[in-house]
Design a protein around this motif. Structure first.
Motif, PDB file in Angstrom:
ATOM      1  N   GLY A 152      39.102 -15.013  -4.695  1.00  0.00           N
ATOM      2  CA  GLY A 152      37.778 -15.553  -4.402  1.00  0.00           C
ATOM      3  C   GLY A 152      37.119 -16.197  -5.612  1.00  0.00           C
ATOM      4  N   GLY A 153      37.585 -15.813  -6.825  1.00  0.00           N
ATOM      5  CA  GLY A 153      36.938 -16.323  -8.031  1.00  0.00           C
ATOM      6  C   GLY A 153      35.600 -15.649  -8.262  1.00  0.00           C
ATOM      7  N   VAL A 154      35.600 -14.312  -8.091  1.00  0.00           N
ATOM      8  CA  VAL A 154      34.365 -13.527  -8.181  1.00  0.00           C
ATOM      9  C   VAL A 154      34.530 -12.477  -9.279  1.00  0.00           C
ATOM     10  CG1 VAL A 154      32.972 -11.834  -6.920  1.00  0.00           C
ATOM     11  CG2 VAL A 154      33.831 -13.854  -5.735  1.00  0.00           C
ATOM     12  N   GLU A 155      33.608 -12.465 -10.227  1.00  0.00           N
ATOM     13  CA  GLU A 155      33.756 -11.563 -11.379  1.00  0.00           C
ATOM     14  C   GLU A 155      32.456 -10.794 -11.633  1.00  0.00           C
ATOM     15  OE1 GLU A 155      34.980 -13.624 -14.959  1.00  0.00           O
ATOM     16  OE2 GLU A 155      35.685 -11.770 -15.889  1.00  0.00           O
ATOM     17  N   PHE A 156      32.603  -9.523 -11.938  1.00  0.00           N
ATOM     18  CA  PHE A 156      31.432  -8.723 -12.311  1.00  0.00           C
ATOM     19  C   PHE A 156      30.929  -9.171 -13.684  1.00  0.00           C
ATOM     20  CE2 PHE A 156      30.668  -4.941  -9.602  1.00  0.00           C
ATOM     21  CZ  PHE A 156      31.678  -5.101  -8.674  1.00  0.00           C
ATOM     22  N   GLY A 157      29.603  -9.280 -13.806  1.00  0.00           N
ATOM     23  CA  GLY A 157      29.025  -9.579 -15.110  1.00  0.00           C
ATOM     24  C   GLY A 157      28.590  -8.325 -15.822  1.00  0.00           C
ATOM     25  N   TYR A 158      28.868  -7.166 -15.223  1.00  0.00           N
ATOM     26  CA  TYR A 158      28.479  -5.896 -15.846  1.00  0.00           C
ATOM     27  C   TYR A 158      29.519  -4.846 -15.482  1.00  0.00           C
ATOM     28  CZ  TYR A 158      27.026  -4.116 -11.261  1.00  0.00           C
ATOM     29  OH  TYR A 158      27.027  -3.682  -9.948  1.00  0.00           O
ATOM     30  N   VAL A 159      29.500  -3.752 -16.222  1.00  0.00           N
ATOM     31  CA  VAL A 159      30.406  -2.640 -15.915  1.00  0.00           C
ATOM     32  C   VAL A 159      29.594  -1.597 -15.144  1.00  0.00           C
ATOM     33  CG1 VAL A 159      31.844  -0.807 -16.885  1.00  0.00           C
ATOM     34  CG2 VAL A 159      31.767  -3.055 -17.990  1.00  0.00           C
ATOM     35  N   PRO A 160      30.008  -1.266 -13.920  1.00  0.00           N
ATOM     36  CA  PRO A 160      29.220  -0.313 -13.131  1.00  0.00           C
ATOM     37  C   PRO A 160      29.076   1.038 -13.838  1.00  0.00           C
ATOM     38  CG  PRO A 160      30.886  -1.380 -11.763  1.00  0.00           C
ATOM     39  CD  PRO A 160      31.159  -1.791 -13.180  1.00  0.00           C
ATOM     40  N   ASP A 161      27.891   1.604 -13.712  1.00  0.00           N
ATOM     41  CA  ASP A 161      27.650   2.950 -14.235  1.00  0.00           C
ATOM     42  C   ASP A 161      27.942   3.919 -13.102  1.00  0.00           C
ATOM     43  OD1 ASP A 161      26.728   5.332 -15.141  1.00  0.00           O
ATOM     44  OD2 ASP A 161      24.757   4.594 -15.779  1.00  0.00           O
ATOM     45  N   THR A 162      28.940   4.770 -13.292  1.00  0.00           N
ATOM     46  CA  THR A 162      29.371   5.660 -12.213  1.00  0.00           C
ATOM     47  C   THR A 162      29.055   7.116 -12.516  1.00  0.00           C
ATOM     48  OG1 THR A 162      31.588   5.706 -13.192  1.00  0.00           O
ATOM     49  CG2 THR A 162      31.191   4.089 -11.449  1.00  0.00           C
ATOM     50  N   GLY A 163      28.188   7.347 -13.473  1.00  0.00           N
ATOM     51  CA  GLY A 163      27.814   8.719 -13.815  1.00  0.00           C
ATOM     52  C   GLY A 163      29.012   9.504 -14.301  1.00  0.00           C
ATOM     53  N   ALA A 164      29.204  10.690 -13.723  1.00  0.00           N
ATOM     54  CA  ALA A 164      30.290  11.551 -14.194  1.00  0.00           C
ATOM     55  C   ALA A 164      31.647  11.133 -13.631  1.00  0.00           C
ATOM     56  CB  ALA A 164      29.992  12.995 -13.797  1.00  0.00           C
ATOM     57  N   ALA A 165      31.662  10.322 -12.580  1.00  0.00           N
ATOM     58  CA  ALA A 165      32.950   9.957 -11.968  1.00  0.00           C
ATOM     59  C   ALA A 165      33.664   8.932 -12.844  1.00  0.00           C
ATOM     60  CB  ALA A 165      32.722   9.387 -10.571  1.00  0.00           C
ATOM     61  N   PRO A 166      34.938   9.172 -13.165  1.00  0.00           N
ATOM     62  CA  PRO A 166      35.667   8.199 -13.997  1.00  0.00           C
ATOM     63  C   PRO A 166      35.759   6.845 -13.305  1.00  0.00           C
ATOM     64  CG  PRO A 166      36.945  10.234 -13.699  1.00  0.00           C
ATOM     65  CD  PRO A 166      35.763  10.328 -12.785  1.00  0.00           C
ATOM     66  N   LEU A 167      35.612   5.800 -14.086  1.00  0.00           N
ATOM     67  CA  LEU A 167      35.684   4.434 -13.554  1.00  0.00           C
ATOM     68  C   LEU A 167      37.111   3.905 -13.716  1.00  0.00           C
ATOM     69  CD1 LEU A 167      34.228   1.917 -12.430  1.00  0.00           C
ATOM     70  CD2 LEU A 167      33.622   1.323 -14.787  1.00  0.00           C
ATOM     71  N   VAL A 168      37.672   3.432 -12.628  1.00  0.00           N
ATOM     72  CA  VAL A 168      39.029   2.863 -12.635  1.00  0.00           C
ATOM     73  C   VAL A 168      38.912   1.367 -12.339  1.00  0.00           C
ATOM     74  CG1 VAL A 168      41.284   2.853 -11.474  1.00  0.00           C
ATOM     75  CG2 VAL A 168      40.072   5.030 -11.850  1.00  0.00           C
ATOM     76  N   ALA A 169      39.555   0.536 -13.162  1.00  0.00           N
ATOM     77  CA  ALA A 169      39.416  -0.911 -12.993  1.00  0.00           C
ATOM     78  C   ALA A 169      40.764  -1.603 -12.893  1.00  0.00           C
ATOM     79  CB  ALA A 169      38.631  -1.499 -14.174  1.00  0.00           C
ATOM     80  N   ASP A 170      40.891  -2.457 -11.878  1.00  0.00           N
ATOM     81  CA  ASP A 170      42.058  -3.341 -11.771  1.00  0.00           C
ATOM     82  C   ASP A 170      41.715  -4.625 -12.524  1.00  0.00           C
ATOM     83  OD1 ASP A 170      43.969  -5.193 -11.137  1.00  0.00           O
ATOM     84  OD2 ASP A 170      43.695  -5.091  -8.961  1.00  0.00           O
ATOM     85  N   MET A 171      42.125  -4.671 -13.789  1.00  0.00           N
ATOM     86  CA  MET A 171      41.780  -5.823 -14.643  1.00  0.00           C
ATOM     87  C   MET A 171      42.884  -6.870 -14.696  1.00  0.00           C
ATOM     88  SD  MET A 171      39.671  -4.659 -17.957  1.00  0.00           S
ATOM     89  CE  MET A 171      38.312  -3.501 -17.784  1.00  0.00           C
ATOM     90  N   SER A 172      43.701  -6.921 -13.643  1.00  0.00           N
ATOM     91  CA  SER A 172      44.865  -7.814 -13.678  1.00  0.00           C
ATOM     92  C   SER A 172      44.518  -9.235 -14.109  1.00  0.00           C
ATOM     93  CB  SER A 172      45.530  -7.865 -12.301  1.00  0.00           C
ATOM     94  OG  SER A 172      46.076  -6.610 -11.984  1.00  0.00           O
TER      95      SER A 172
END
Ligand SMILES: Cc1ncc(COP(=O)(O)O)c(C=O)c1O
Length: 358
Positions: A152-172
């Motif tokens: 889609g050509g859609v990118e986050f401009g920020y890193v989500p704050d997930t509190g205590a839950a670990p954040l997992v990212a597909d940065m392919s």
């Protein structure tokens, strides 16, 4: 003659890296053999592997307390390896759905866990949710998102704050395109074939406390702890892809690392979006704050000209501009290896094509 290759992946690699690989192909390390022909456990290749890991750690500024793994199976395999390694049966996991790839990740995770969708920009997939619109389950073993949706050509401009839950990212499709704060992530994975090297390799950066909990049925070669314990050499790794990734990391370091490439990537994307916005002939339908800096999608106001546009572009040396079949239109993938000149030349071509239709 090298062309400008706008493919989404496998994508263009830096010409300097390809030239070095060519020069060393038959006689690598003055051994009279190709790097492809030597043992992964031999001293010479072990040095390549260790240097690639050290360079990647340096580029990403990986803090202590994280493992860097070199794995196989593509980023798609991680859609399953992440839940298999990080959760017990019956666990809840939160996913943010912003496009084709997050949707696929959700579908695979649902085979192992209860998936709670924390936000869904489904349908058109032309936006990313704001932090305040993320509705977490509050009991997630992790939160997964796709920082850059390649199709889609859609990118986050920020890193989500997930509190205590670990954040997992597909940065392919956006790893190494800009500096990131790795400490905000529990796990990052990325298929190699865009900003890292040839296909066949997947990089995983994972926080130490998240490994060692794999489900018993997890294949040994895909158990993060087992892979880490063996230095990613539990079985024969894709040695040539690893070597190539190492050359790309050195190329990136020589160019000033992620801060420097960030500047260049920002400039390229700004130039291309500005040209699209200034024209009534081309259109990008992604929300401005969610526009990808790696994959610039656009359509023609007169879609009947799509075929002609692609034919002429191809003949002029602008390759692989066809959009993904699920969204149609065009897509220019402008990863790290695409020079500013390539983007300028594409813009010039687009203007000329538009003028010719007037
Ligand atoms: C964001 C994203 N995730 C996952 C994948 C799947 O990667 P692979 O083909 O290596 O499984 C891709 C492929 O293009 C991608 O762009």
């Amino acid at each position: 003659m090298r062309v400008y290759n706008f493919a989404a992946g496998p994508a263009a690699l830096p010409a300097e890296v390809l030239a070095q690989a060519r020069d060393e192909l038959l006689d690598w390390n003055h051994d009279g053999m190709s790097v492809m022909e030597v043992s992964h456990r031999g001293k010479a290749f072990m040095r390549v592997a260790a240097e690639a890991e050290a360079d990647l750690r340096e580029l990403l500024a990986v803090p202590s307390g994280y493992k860097v793994l070199f794995m196989q199976g593509g980023a798609s395999a991680q859609f399953s390896f992440v839940p298999m390694n990080l959760t017990a049966p019956g666990a809840t996991v939160d996913y943010i759905n912003t496009g084709h790839w997050s949707h696929k990740a959700i579908r695979d995770a649902a085979r192992y866990c209860r998936v709670h969708v924390a936000a869904d920009s489904g349908g058109a997939y032309t936006s990313v949710p704001a932090q305040r619109d993320l509705s977490f389950s509050g009991r997630a073993a992790y939160v997964h998102y796709t920082p850059n949706e390649t199709i889609g050509g859609v990118e986050f401009g920020y890193v989500p704050d997930t509190g205590a839950a670990p954040l997992v990212a597909d940065m392919s499709s956006n790893i190494l395109s800009r500096p990131i704060d790795v400490s905000k992530f529990g796990l990052i994975y990325a298929g190699a074939q865009k900003n890292i090297g040839p296909a066949g390799l997947v990089v995983v950066v994972v926080r130490d406390d998240l490994i060692g909990h794999a489900r018993p049925e997890t294949p040994g070669v895909f158990d993060y702890q087992a892979v880490a314990a063996e230095g990613s050499m539990l079985n024969t790794p894709p040695t040539f892809a690893w070597y190539m990734a190492g050359l790309v990391f050195k190329w990136l370091k020589a160019r000033g690392g992620l801060a420097a490439i960030d500047e260049i990537n920002r400039r390229k994307a700004q130039m291309l979006y500005a040209a699209i916005d200034a024209s009534g002939f081309y259109r990008n339908s992604v929300d401005r704050d969610a526009r990808s800096r790696m994959n610039v999608t656009f359509s023609l106001a007169r879609p009947e000209l799509d075929g002609e546009f692609l034919r002429r572009a191809d003949a002029a040396g602008f390759k692989n501009l066809k959009g993904h079949r699920v969204v149609g239109g065009m897509r220019a993938s402008i990863y790290n290896s695409m020079p500013v000149d390539g983007v300028s030349a594409l813009i010039e071509f687009m203007r000329e094509f538009e003028r010719a239709q007037a």
